[in-house]
Scaffold this motif. Structure first.
Motif, PDB file in Angstrom:
ATOM      1  N   GLY A   1     -34.370-115.189 -41.260  1.00  0.00           N
ATOM      2  CA  GLY A   1     -34.327-113.782 -41.661  1.00  0.00           C
ATOM      3  C   GLY A   1     -33.024-113.113 -41.254  1.00  0.00           C
ATOM      4  O   GLY A   1     -32.047-113.773 -40.873  1.00  0.00           O
ATOM      5  N   PRO A   2     -33.005-111.778 -41.308  1.00  0.00           N
ATOM      6  CA  PRO A   2     -31.797-111.015 -40.978  1.00  0.00           C
ATOM      7  C   PRO A   2     -31.295-111.288 -39.556  1.00  0.00           C
ATOM      8  O   PRO A   2     -32.071-111.259 -38.594  1.00  0.00           O
ATOM      9  CB  PRO A   2     -32.243-109.556 -41.124  1.00  0.00           C
ATOM     10  CG  PRO A   2     -33.428-109.610 -42.049  1.00  0.00           C
ATOM     11  CD  PRO A   2     -34.106-110.917 -41.748  1.00  0.00           C
ATOM     12  N   ALA A   3     -30.005-111.538 -39.439  1.00  0.00           N
ATOM     13  CA  ALA A   3     -29.389-111.880 -38.149  1.00  0.00           C
ATOM     14  C   ALA A   3     -29.553-110.771 -37.115  1.00  0.00           C
ATOM     15  O   ALA A   3     -29.715-111.055 -35.925  1.00  0.00           O
ATOM     16  CB  ALA A   3     -27.910-112.204 -38.341  1.00  0.00           C
ATOM     17  N   ASP A   4     -29.534-109.506 -37.552  1.00  0.00           N
ATOM     18  CA  ASP A   4     -29.640-108.407 -36.586  1.00  0.00           C
ATOM     19  C   ASP A   4     -31.010-108.387 -35.890  1.00  0.00           C
ATOM     20  O   ASP A   4     -31.108-107.991 -34.733  1.00  0.00           O
ATOM     21  CB  ASP A   4     -29.336-107.061 -37.235  1.00  0.00           C
ATOM     22  CG  ASP A   4     -30.264-106.710 -38.397  1.00  0.00           C
ATOM     23  OD1 ASP A   4     -30.645-107.622 -39.164  1.00  0.00           O
ATOM     24  OD2 ASP A   4     -30.600-105.516 -38.544  1.00  0.00           O
ATOM     25  N   LEU A   5     -32.046-108.842 -36.573  1.00  0.00           N
ATOM     26  CA  LEU A   5     -33.366-108.897 -35.933  1.00  0.00           C
ATOM     27  C   LEU A   5     -33.397-109.964 -34.843  1.00  0.00           C
ATOM     28  O   LEU A   5     -33.973-109.751 -33.781  1.00  0.00           O
ATOM     29  CB  LEU A   5     -34.463-109.144 -36.960  1.00  0.00           C
ATOM     30  CG  LEU A   5     -34.686-108.030 -37.986  1.00  0.00           C
ATOM     31  CD1 LEU A   5     -35.804-108.408 -38.948  1.00  0.00           C
ATOM     32  CD2 LEU A   5     -34.998-106.709 -37.296  1.00  0.00           C
TER      33      LEU A   5
ATOM     34  N   ALA B   1     -30.748-111.040 -33.217  1.00  0.00           N
ATOM     35  CA  ALA B   1     -29.833-110.588 -32.161  1.00  0.00           C
ATOM     36  C   ALA B   1     -30.504-109.589 -31.217  1.00  0.00           C
ATOM     37  O   ALA B   1     -30.121-109.480 -30.053  1.00  0.00           O
ATOM     38  CB  ALA B   1     -28.584-109.966 -32.777  1.00  0.00           C
ATOM     39  N   ALA B   2     -31.526-108.883 -31.697  1.00  0.00           N
ATOM     40  CA  ALA B   2     -32.225-107.889 -30.882  1.00  0.00           C
ATOM     41  C   ALA B   2     -33.246-108.513 -29.933  1.00  0.00           C
ATOM     42  O   ALA B   2     -33.756-107.826 -29.045  1.00  0.00           O
ATOM     43  CB  ALA B   2     -32.922-106.876 -31.785  1.00  0.00           C
ATOM     44  N   VAL B   3     -33.534-109.807 -30.088  1.00  0.00           N
ATOM     45  CA  VAL B   3     -34.525-110.469 -29.232  1.00  0.00           C
ATOM     46  C   VAL B   3     -33.948-110.641 -27.828  1.00  0.00           C
ATOM     47  O   VAL B   3     -32.826-111.106 -27.656  1.00  0.00           O
ATOM     48  CB  VAL B   3     -34.926-111.845 -29.819  1.00  0.00           C
ATOM     49  CG1 VAL B   3     -35.845-112.598 -28.863  1.00  0.00           C
ATOM     50  CG2 VAL B   3     -35.592-111.666 -31.176  1.00  0.00           C
TER      51      VAL B   3
END
Length: 173
Positions: free
Chosen positions: A12-16, A18-20
């Motif tokens: 899925g989207p990389a920003d999601l 990265a937020a983990v």
């Protein structure tokens, strides 16, 4: 593929992803006692809605509130399956009400059911014989977009190209 089945990486989207944050995964449920403690902490309103779930590569189920991202529930790691699950209380204990492989972050194949079944059997939860709602994911060979196949119509909704019959979402798999 391992003896436990294919594992899926997050697509899925990389920003999601990265937020983990480390240690932010869903609640690990590896036994009937774990499930009993977890369900006892839920309100009736929470239990009325489905939950986000993943089955990690260690075959352990993790549960999180429905609006949680699957990649966060998995702590950013690979999974054997992912989707949504609901529970119902029956005479004799808890059982799965509905369960799907609906995760647009991991796009697991319907064959990932075997990992879900093993995880549920391990925590002694009554379950159906398969996903109650199956989502068929495919990546378009033409435009590379991820698609959900509906009504056996294997045509890309983005560019109109034919979609393959076999799961192909992760080109690295």
């Amino acid at each position: 593929m391992s003896a436990r089945g294919r594992s899926y990486r997050y697509v899925g989207p990389a920003d999601l992803k990265a937020a983990v944050r480390p240690g932010s995964g869903g609640c690990r449920i590896s036994s009937a006692a774990d499930f009993g403690s977890w369900v006892a902490e839920r309100s009736a309103a929470e239990l009325a809605e489905p939950f986000t779930f993943v089955v990690g590569t260690d075959s352990t189920m993790r549960l999180a509130p429905r609006r949680s991202e699957h990649v966060a529930c998995a702590g950013g790691e690979r999974v054997l399956s992912a989707g949504e699950i609901s529970f119902i209380h029956e005479v004799g204990g808890w059982a799965v009400g509905d369960v799907s492989n609906q995760s647009t972050g991991y796009c697991p194949d319907v064959s990932s059911w075997s990992a879900v079944a093993r995880a549920l059997d391990g925590i002694e939860i009554g379950r159906p014989s398969g996903f109650t709602y199956e989502v068929v994911f495919r990546r378009c060979p033409g435009c590379q977009e991820h698609n959900i196949v509906r009504e056996d119509d294997f045509v890309c909704v983005f560019c109109g190209s034919h979609l393959p019959g076999a799961w192909n979402v992760d080109p690295a798999a």
